[in-house]
Design a protein around this motif. Structure first.
Motif, mmCIF file in Angstrom:
data_model
loop_
_atom_site.group_PDB
_atom_site.id
_atom_site.type_symbol
_atom_site.label_atom_id
_atom_site.label_comp_id
_atom_site.label_asym_id
_atom_site.label_seq_id
_atom_site.Cartn_x
_atom_site.Cartn_y
_atom_site.Cartn_z
ATOM 1 N N ASP A 247 46.866 -29.704 17.049
ATOM 2 C CA ASP A 247 46.452 -30.322 18.303
ATOM 3 C C ASP A 247 47.420 -29.941 19.417
ATOM 4 O O ASP A 247 48.627 -29.785 19.198
ATOM 5 N N THR A 248 46.879 -29.791 20.619
ATOM 6 C CA THR A 248 47.700 -29.537 21.800
ATOM 7 C C THR A 248 47.874 -30.842 22.557
ATOM 8 O O THR A 248 46.879 -31.462 22.935
ATOM 9 N N PRO A 252 42.338 -33.268 24.333
ATOM 10 C CA PRO A 252 41.605 -33.871 23.207
ATOM 11 C C PRO A 252 40.770 -32.832 22.467
ATOM 12 O O PRO A 252 40.257 -31.895 23.066
ATOM 13 N N HIS A 253 40.655 -33.031 21.147
ATOM 14 C CA HIS A 253 39.821 -32.175 20.300
ATOM 15 C C HIS A 253 40.243 -30.702 20.397
ATOM 16 O O HIS A 253 39.412 -29.798 20.315
ATOM 17 N N SER A 254 41.532 -30.438 20.571
ATOM 18 C CA SER A 254 41.991 -29.058 20.736
ATOM 19 C C SER A 254 42.386 -28.406 19.424
ATOM 20 O O SER A 254 42.634 -27.199 19.384
ATOM 21 N N GLY A 255 42.464 -29.149 18.336
ATOM 22 C CA GLY A 255 42.895 -28.581 17.071
ATOM 23 C C GLY A 255 41.894 -28.821 15.961
ATOM 24 O O GLY A 255 40.812 -29.366 16.175
ATOM 25 N N GLY A 256 42.285 -28.399 14.759
ATOM 26 C CA GLY A 256 41.466 -28.661 13.584
ATOM 27 C C GLY A 256 40.725 -27.475 13.023
ATOM 28 O O GLY A 256 40.334 -27.487 11.852
#
Length: 286
Positions: A247-248, A252-256
Motif C-alpha cells: 500500500d502507498t 486508498p486501494h493502491s496495493g495488493g
C-alpha cells in the motif's frame, strides 16, 4: 455392410482425434519462428483472469489488459467504447456513409460485427501522453486549490488528480490500442518495432450516437485472445508465491496486486503465449 454401434464409436473417436490434431497443428504453426512480436510486460498488463477459475480446474488463465487513447485507468464507461474513427472502421471493411442522416446511420449501425486487426502499443508515446495529461491535471488542481483552499469540490478534485497520476505511474496498463486495419503487411510497415507494437485479431462493432444534435459514427473493438492466456504448469508454483504490491500511504486501494514480469510472444496467428514468467518487484513510489 451394416452400420452398428462399433462403427459409430470408431467414427466418433476418429473425429475427436482429427479435431485435436488440427488444433495442435494450429498451435504449432502459431508458435513457429519467426514470431510476429514480443512484449516484456508486468502485472500492469497481465493479470489473473478470475472469471475462468473453477475449483475443479487446475489451470491458470491470465488476462491481457489494454486501454484506449485518452482513457482513464480502469475506465469501462459507455463513452470509452466509442474509440474507433470512421476512417479506421472503413479500413477494416465497414461501409461508412459520406453523409450522415437517420437512414444512412441506421444502415451503418445495422452492419454485422466483423473481424479485423488492432495494433497495440506498449510503453510508448501514448503512455507518455497519459502521464503528461495526468501531471498537468494535478498541477491545475493544485493551483485551483491554492486560490480557494477551503473549497470542498476543489479539495476532492485535487485528491482525485493525485490518485489518477499515482495509478498512471505505478499500476495502470501501459498497453494502448493505437490503430486498426485489415492488412498485416501494411500495419507492420507503419509499426515495424516488434518489441513495442503487437498486432492482434480484433472483433469490431459499428457505433452511432447523437452529439450536440448531430450524428456521430465510429466503432468499438475487443481482443478475444486477451481474455484468457494460459500460464504453463511449470510456472504455477511461482504464480502461487508472487509478492504483493505494498500500500502507498495516502492512496486508498493502491496495493495488493500480485507483482510479476512476463514475456509474451505473438505468433503467426497473432495469438499470444507466455515464454518467460517470474516474480516482480514494486516500483519506486512517486
Amino acid at each position: 455392410m451394416t452400420w452398428n454401434n462399433r462403427h459409430s464409436l470408431f467414427a466418433g473417436l476418429s473425429l475427436i482425434v482429427l479435431v485435436n490434431a488440427i488444433a495442435l497443428a494450429g498451435v504449432a504453426w502459431n508458435r513457429s519462428e519467426p514470431a510476429d512480436s514480443r512484449l516484456q510486460v508486468s502485472e500492469r498488463e497481465l493479470s489473473h483472469s478470475y472469471p475462468y477459475w473453477r475449483k475443479d480446474n487446475s489451470g491458470i488463465a491470465l488476462r491481457l489488459n489494454y486501454r484506449w487513447p485518452n482513457s482513464k485507468p480502469n475506465d469501462y464507461s459507455y463513452a470509452s467504447l466509442r474509440q474507433l474513427s470512421p476512417e479506421q472502421m472503413g479500413a477494416v471493411g465497414f461501409k461508412v456513409p459520406k453523409e450522415l442522416n437517420d437512414d444512412s446511420v441506421r444502415r451503418y449501425r445495422r452492419q454485422l460485427d466483423r473481424d479485423g486487426l488492432l495494433v497495440l502499443e506498449f510503453n510508448g508515446p501514448l503512455y507518455q501522453q497519459q502521464l503528461q495529461m495526468a501531471a498537468e491535471q494535478l498541477e491545475k488542481s493544485r493551483a485551483d486549490l491554492a486560490a480557494l483552499a477551503d473549497n470542498k469540490q476543489l479539495i476532492e478534485s485535487h485528491k482525485q488528480a493525485r490518485e489518477t497520476l499515482q495509478r498512471e505511474q505505478t499500476s495502470a496498463s501501459r498497453l494502448f490500442v493505437i490503430d486498426a486495419g485489415s492488412d498485416l503487411a501494411s500495419l507492420r510497415a507503419r509499426y515495424p518495432d516488434r518489441q513495442r507494437y503487437a498486432v492482434v485479431q480484433g472483433r469490431f462493432a459499428a457505433w452511432a450516437w447523437h452529439d450536440a444534435g448531430r450524428w456521430q459514427i465510429g466503432g468499438s473493438a475487443q481482443v478475444p485472445v486477451a481474455e484468457s492466456i494460459n500460464l504453463p504448469q511449470r510456472w504455477h508454483a511461482v504464480f502461487a508465491k508472487l509478492p504483493r504490491r505494498p500500500d502507498t500511504p495516502g492512496f486508498p486501494h493502491s496495493g495488493g496486486e500480485p507483482l510479476l514480469n512476463a514475456e509474451l510472444v505473438f505468433g503467426k496467428r497473432l495469438e499470444p503465449w507466455v515464454v518467460e514468467f517470474s516474480a516482480g518487484q514494486s516500483e519506486a513510489q512517486p
